[in-house]
Every structure is written in structure tokens, then in C-alpha cells.
Scaffold this motif. Structure first.
Motif, PDB file in Angstrom:
ATOM      1  N   HIS A 167     121.605  13.625  54.859  1.00 54.52           N
ATOM      2  CA  HIS A 167     122.597  12.553  54.952  1.00 54.52           C
ATOM      3  C   HIS A 167     121.921  11.197  55.136  1.00 54.52           C
ATOM      4  O   HIS A 167     122.391  10.186  54.597  1.00 54.52           O
ATOM      5  N   ASP A 168     120.827  11.160  55.891  1.00 61.33           N
ATOM      6  CA  ASP A 168     120.088   9.904  56.053  1.00 61.33           C
ATOM      7  C   ASP A 168     119.470   9.475  54.735  1.00 61.33           C
ATOM      8  O   ASP A 168     119.377   8.278  54.439  1.00 61.33           O
ATOM      9  N   PHE A 169     119.034  10.445  53.943  1.00 64.46           N
ATOM     10  CA  PHE A 169     118.451  10.119  52.640  1.00 64.46           C
ATOM     11  C   PHE A 169     119.526   9.554  51.716  1.00 64.46           C
ATOM     12  O   PHE A 169     119.293   8.559  51.014  1.00 64.46           O
ATOM     13  N   ILE A 170     120.694  10.150  51.704  1.00 62.57           N
ATOM     14  CA  ILE A 170     121.779   9.662  50.857  1.00 62.57           C
ATOM     15  C   ILE A 170     122.189   8.255  51.259  1.00 62.57           C
ATOM     16  O   ILE A 170     122.469   7.398  50.405  1.00 62.57           O
ATOM     17  N   ALA A 171     122.207   7.989  52.581  1.00 62.89           N
ATOM     18  CA  ALA A 171     122.586   6.663  53.077  1.00 62.89           C
ATOM     19  C   ALA A 171     121.441   5.664  53.006  1.00 62.89           C
ATOM     20  O   ALA A 171     121.615   4.497  53.358  1.00 62.89           O
ATOM     21  N   ASN A 172     120.259   6.135  52.572  1.00 61.46           N
ATOM     22  CA  ASN A 172     119.076   5.280  52.455  1.00 61.46           C
ATOM     23  C   ASN A 172     118.753   4.592  53.790  1.00 61.46           C
ATOM     24  O   ASN A 172     118.477   3.385  53.844  1.00 61.46           O
ATOM     25  N   VAL A 173     118.811   5.381  54.863  1.00 62.58           N
ATOM     26  CA  VAL A 173     118.523   4.842  56.193  1.00 62.58           C
ATOM     27  C   VAL A 173     117.060   4.397  56.263  1.00 62.58           C
ATOM     28  O   VAL A 173     116.153   5.168  55.955  1.00 62.58           O
ATOM     29  N   GLY A 174     116.849   3.179  56.674  1.00 61.77           N
ATOM     30  CA  GLY A 174     115.489   2.651  56.789  1.00 61.77           C
ATOM     31  C   GLY A 174     114.756   2.556  55.452  1.00 61.77           C
ATOM     32  O   GLY A 174     113.522   2.580  55.424  1.00 61.77           O
ATOM     33  N   GLY A 175     115.506   2.452  54.358  1.00 59.41           N
ATOM     34  CA  GLY A 175     114.864   2.357  53.044  1.00 59.41           C
ATOM     35  C   GLY A 175     114.162   3.637  52.638  1.00 59.41           C
ATOM     36  O   GLY A 175     113.161   3.602  51.906  1.00 59.41           O
ATOM     37  N   MET A 176     114.693   4.791  53.097  1.00 53.69           N
ATOM     38  CA  MET A 176     114.035   6.065  52.843  1.00 53.69           C
ATOM     39  C   MET A 176     113.931   6.388  51.355  1.00 53.69           C
ATOM     40  O   MET A 176     112.917   6.918  50.890  1.00 53.69           O
ATOM     41  N   VAL A 177     114.962   6.050  50.582  1.00 51.62           N
ATOM     42  CA  VAL A 177     114.935   6.357  49.150  1.00 51.62           C
ATOM     43  C   VAL A 177     113.890   5.515  48.443  1.00 51.62           C
ATOM     44  O   VAL A 177     113.164   5.996  47.564  1.00 51.62           O
ATOM     45  N   ASP A 178     113.794   4.250  48.816  1.00 56.35           N
ATOM     46  CA  ASP A 178     112.767   3.387  48.223  1.00 56.35           C
ATOM     47  C   ASP A 178     111.371   3.883  48.581  1.00 56.35           C
ATOM     48  O   ASP A 178     110.452   3.859  47.768  1.00 56.35           O
ATOM     49  N   GLU A 179     111.209   4.331  49.805  1.00 53.09           N
ATOM     50  CA  GLU A 179     109.942   4.896  50.246  1.00 53.09           C
ATOM     51  C   GLU A 179     109.597   6.131  49.430  1.00 53.09           C
ATOM     52  O   GLU A 179     108.448   6.323  48.987  1.00 53.09           O
ATOM     53  N   CYS A 180     110.598   6.956  49.194  1.00 49.96           N
ATOM     54  CA  CYS A 180     110.405   8.169  48.399  1.00 49.96           C
ATOM     55  C   CYS A 180     110.029   7.819  46.966  1.00 49.96           C
ATOM     56  O   CYS A 180     109.108   8.410  46.393  1.00 49.96           O
ATOM     57  N   ALA A 181     110.710   6.836  46.377  1.00 47.84           N
ATOM     58  CA  ALA A 181     110.437   6.442  44.993  1.00 47.84           C
ATOM     59  C   ALA A 181     109.002   5.976  44.831  1.00 47.84           C
ATOM     60  O   ALA A 181     108.315   6.337  43.868  1.00 47.84           O
ATOM     61  N   ASN A 182     108.533   5.190  45.774  1.00 45.67           N
ATOM     62  CA  ASN A 182     107.171   4.666  45.684  1.00 45.67           C
ATOM     63  C   ASN A 182     106.133   5.769  45.829  1.00 45.67           C
ATOM     64  O   ASN A 182     105.003   5.627  45.363  1.00 45.67           O
ATOM     65  N   TYR A 183     106.530   6.870  46.461  1.00 45.19           N
ATOM     66  CA  TYR A 183     105.580   7.958  46.683  1.00 45.19           C
ATOM     67  C   TYR A 183     105.600   9.010  45.582  1.00 45.19           C
ATOM     68  O   TYR A 183     104.569   9.589  45.248  1.00 45.19           O
ATOM     69  N   VAL A 184     106.748   9.276  45.000  1.00 42.16           N
ATOM     70  CA  VAL A 184     106.859  10.412  44.081  1.00 42.16           C
ATOM     71  C   VAL A 184     106.935  10.029  42.613  1.00 42.16           C
ATOM     72  O   VAL A 184     106.690  10.877  41.744  1.00 42.16           O
ATOM     73  N   CYS A 185     107.284   8.792  42.304  1.00 45.49           N
ATOM     74  CA  CYS A 185     107.427   8.418  40.899  1.00 45.49           C
ATOM     75  C   CYS A 185     106.064   8.323  40.221  1.00 45.49           C
ATOM     76  O   CYS A 185     105.118   7.768  40.780  1.00 45.49           O
ATOM     77  N   VAL A 269     106.889  16.581  41.355  1.00 47.25           N
ATOM     78  CA  VAL A 269     107.816  17.477  42.048  1.00 47.25           C
ATOM     79  C   VAL A 269     107.246  17.948  43.377  1.00 47.25           C
ATOM     80  O   VAL A 269     107.968  18.049  44.377  1.00 47.25           O
ATOM     81  N   ARG A 270     105.942  18.244  43.412  1.00 45.08           N
ATOM     82  CA  ARG A 270     105.332  18.688  44.671  1.00 45.08           C
ATOM     83  C   ARG A 270     105.487  17.618  45.747  1.00 45.08           C
ATOM     84  O   ARG A 270     105.842  17.908  46.893  1.00 45.08           O
ATOM     85  N   ARG A 271     105.236  16.378  45.382  1.00 45.70           N
ATOM     86  CA  ARG A 271     105.369  15.291  46.356  1.00 45.70           C
ATOM     87  C   ARG A 271     106.821  15.099  46.775  1.00 45.70           C
ATOM     88  O   ARG A 271     107.105  14.797  47.934  1.00 45.70           O
ATOM     89  N   LEU A 272     107.739  15.246  45.830  1.00 42.04           N
ATOM     90  CA  LEU A 272     109.157  15.108  46.166  1.00 42.04           C
ATOM     91  C   LEU A 272     109.559  16.159  47.199  1.00 42.04           C
ATOM     92  O   LEU A 272     110.242  15.849  48.183  1.00 42.04           O
ATOM     93  N   VAL A 273     109.123  17.393  46.988  1.00 44.88           N
ATOM     94  CA  VAL A 273     109.453  18.475  47.916  1.00 44.88           C
ATOM     95  C   VAL A 273     108.796  18.230  49.274  1.00 44.88           C
ATOM     96  O   VAL A 273     109.440  18.367  50.323  1.00 44.88           O
ATOM     97  N   GLN A 274     107.527  17.846  49.271  1.00 42.97           N
ATOM     98  CA  GLN A 274     106.846  17.594  50.541  1.00 42.97           C
ATOM     99  C   GLN A 274     107.489  16.432  51.287  1.00 42.97           C
ATOM    100  O   GLN A 274     107.641  16.478  52.512  1.00 42.97           O
ATOM    101  N   PHE A 275     107.860  15.395  50.556  1.00 45.15           N
ATOM    102  CA  PHE A 275     108.535  14.265  51.192  1.00 45.15           C
ATOM    103  C   PHE A 275     109.829  14.734  51.854  1.00 45.15           C
ATOM    104  O   PHE A 275     110.135  14.375  52.995  1.00 45.15           O
TER     105      PHE A 275
END
Length: 354
Positions: A167-185, A269-275
Motif C-alpha cells: 500500500h505504501d508503494f502504491i501511494a508512493n510514500v516517500g517517493g518509493m516508486v521513483d526510487e524503485c524506477a531509478n534502481y530497476v529500470c 526483474v531480479r532487482r525489482l523483486v529484491q526491491f
């Protein structure tokens, strides 16, 4: 011999010397320990201090020619780290290359060189030419000081499912989605990052630098696939929330490919799962095998390992994950399933569950 209010003392040369009041010494000790976590105080007499409030204090008194020195240092109390298993994957939370000192334990230095966020403990032991027991001990030492964390091995045949943290990921709490994008893309621009198996957990935990420019939400998949190599937040959330029990990563990939999005072109995908696992968004769904006959034998105390018997029998009590079997028996998931088909026992005796 120490007095509460100071006074004179007999020196080494037989003459009385002025001694510092113990109140002032204790004040210096308190200030130094609070400010620096350690202190070194020259005094003209012996005295002892005792601290018992969950803090280990090292006190060393050195007798000099005409004085004594009190050396004290605070050591934080850490919880006992969990046991390290051969099928665990250690992931660094800091850059060891910046802190490793030549005076460190040689075994620890050899083990650290092979911590890449991909290799399991047994593989690290083999690559470092160190026994498995010493490798596990070294990794527990790193766990004690909170410099690594342990994850499960990644397989495309493994299954993952959402946790409440999604739920925090969906709400992008603390810019979590942006953090994920920079790590897994990934893509042509960031191939060097994609090929690098190491995972800089220090950077990840502190928040990766956001990607330049605002993120738009394209209306079609085709538009999503052409916005540089940074997929939209909507697509990342969709990827993260479509993991579920009973669906392997391979099936998850095929589902998105059938929907018109080639995940592997844009996401590691590995990084996405680990994240997702590290951030508490996903958890690994483990697979176990149970033999009713073996369980009954264990319950009655009649289970005995047979010389030259099936090596998988000891794993059929429902307490051993397939990861453990894969690591200890050096078999793939498919080989284990094939081996179980020929397992000696009545029909329907074996059950594989998640």
C-alpha cells in the motif's frame, strides 16, 4: 585507595601529592563518553568504576611512572544475529570497498569480495576458498553490525506475493516508486548498471537520486515503451501488484508479455523483486514437500535413514524448503520434482505445498 572528596596521596617517590577530586573525574568521564563514546583520563591513583545498564564498558588502567590512566570505551549492544544458512543470499548495505581495512580478519576480507547480491552462501564459500562454516561465521559477524541483510535465492520459477507494505508503494510514500524506477529500470543508457550484480544497499536505503524530469503516465503501452528507459509509475505499480501466490515469475513475465509489455526490455526483474522484498512490499512463497509415510514414521520414532537410500527422504518432513534441497543436493527445481516422481512409497504419499 580513593577518597570521595579528594585530598593527598602518597606518590611513588614517597611524597604526598595532590589528588583530583573524584567528582571532577566522574564529570570528565561522563562528558567524554557522551560526546565521543570513549575517554582517556590520567589520574594519580587507582580507582574502579562499574556500569551495568545494558552497556559494555571496557576499562583499562595503566600504571605509569607517576600516574595512572583510565581508558574507557562504550560498545553498543546488538541483538544476536540469526543463523546463516547455505541457501541465503547476503546483500551489502554499504560499500565495503570504502571501509575494509588491511588489519581485518583475512577470512572476512575474502568473503566480502564475493558478496554481490546474487551469490548464495555456499557459492561464496566456494569462490572465496573458505569452508562453509567459516563463511557463515564471517557473515554472522557482518549481520551483527548490521552491514548486510539476508535474502532468498532468486529463481524465475519462484513465486512471490504482496505484503501489506504494498500500500505504501502504491501511494508512493516517500517517493518509493521513483526510487524503485531509478534502481530497476534498464536499457541502452544504463547497461553498465544492469550488468552489475552488486546491490548498493546503502544508496538504496538512503533513497536513490530521482530521475530527471517529471514522470508522465502515458495512455498506451506503446507510449510507455518509448519514454526513454524510465517506465511510468503506473506501470511499475502494476508490475509490483501483479505478483501473487501460485504464479511463478516466469508466468508473471509471460502474462505481461501477452498484454503487450516486454518487461525484460525495461526492467531488471531480479532487482525489482529484491526491491519489493527489502521494502516490505513482497514476500517469497516457499515450496515444501511432505511424505505422509515419513511423517508417521517420525511420529512413532521408527524413521531411520537407510544406507544408500533416497537422499531426498530427509527433506520430506515439511520443514525444508526447496531452496535448501537445491543448495545441498546441487539439483534444480525441475530435477527435484522429477526425482520425487520416482520416490518410493504408496501412491499419493507425497504432497508439494507452498
Amino acid at each position: 585507595m580513593v577518597g570521595g572528596g579528594g585530598g593527598g596521596g602518597l606518590g611513588i617517590d614517597g611524597r604526598y601529592k595532590e589528588r583530583r577530586p573524584i567528582e571532577s573525574l566522574l564529570e570528565i568521564v561522563k562528558e567524554d563518553l557522551n560526546n565521543y563514546g570513549e575517554c582517556m583520563i590520567p589520574v594519580g591513583m587507582f580507582f574502579s568504576l562499574s556500569f551495568t545498564r545494558c552497556i559494555h564498558v571496557l576499562i583499562r588502567v595503566q600504571k605509569l611512572d607517576d600516574a595512572n590512566t583510565i581508558n574507557m570505551k562504550l560498545f553498543p549492544h546488538h541483538p544476536v544475529p540469526p543463523q546463516v544458512k547455505g541457501w541465503h543470499v547476503p546483500v551489502a548495505k554499504m560499500k565495503f570497498s570504502e571501509i575494509v581495512d588491511p588489519t581485518w580478519d583475512l577470512t572476512l576480507q575474502k568473503v566480502i569480495q564475493h558478496i554481490d547480491g546474487v551469490s548464495d552462501v555456499r557459492r561464496i564459500a566456494h569462490q572465496a576458498d573458505v569452508s562453509l562454516e567459516l563463511t557463515q561465521l564471517a557473515l554472522r559477524h557482518l549481520l551483527y553490525y548490521d552491514t548486510i541483510l539476508l535474502l532468498d535465492m532468486f529463481f524465475f520459477g519462484a513465486s512471490y506475493a504482496p505484503r501489506p507494505g504494498i500500500h505504501d508503494f502504491i501511494a508512493n510514500v516517500g517517493g518509493m516508486v521513483d526510487e524503485c524506477a531509478n534502481y530497476v529500470c534498464v536499457g541502452a543508457v544504463s547497461n553498465s548498471n544492469h550488468n552489475n550484480n552488486s546491490m548498493d544497499m546503502g544508496t538504496l536505503k538512503e533513497g536513490l537520486a530521482s530521475v530527471g524530469g517529471p514522470t508522465s503516465s502515458p495512455s498506451t503501452t506503446k507510449q510507455t515503451m518509448t519514454t526513454g528507459h524510465r517506465i511510468s509509475n503506473h506501470m511499475l505499480i502494476k508490475l509490483m501488484t501483479t505478483f501473487c501466490v501460485g504464479k511463478t515469475v516466469m508466468e508473471w513475465l509471460k502474462g505481461h508479455l501477452d498484454a503487450g509489455f516486454d518487461v525484460l526490455r525495461f526492467v531488471d526483474v531480479r532487482r525489482l523483486v529484491q526491491f519489493g522484498v527489502i521494502k516490505g512490499c513482497l514476500y517469497r512463497v516457499h515450496k515444501y514437500v511432505v511424505s505422509k509415510q515419513y511423517l508417521a514414521a517420525l511420529a512413532t520414532g521408527q524413521a531411520r535413514p537407510l544406507e544408500g537410500g533416497d537422499p531426498l527422504q530427509k527433506y520430506t518432513d515439511g520443514r525444508h524448503t526447496f531452496d535448501q534441497i537445491i543448495t545441498e543436493q546441487n539439483m534444480t527445481d525441475a530435477e527435484i520434482m522429477e526425482k520425487l516422481k520416482g520416490f518410493s512409497g504408496p501412491a499419493g504419499d507425497l504432497t508439494v505445498f507452498y
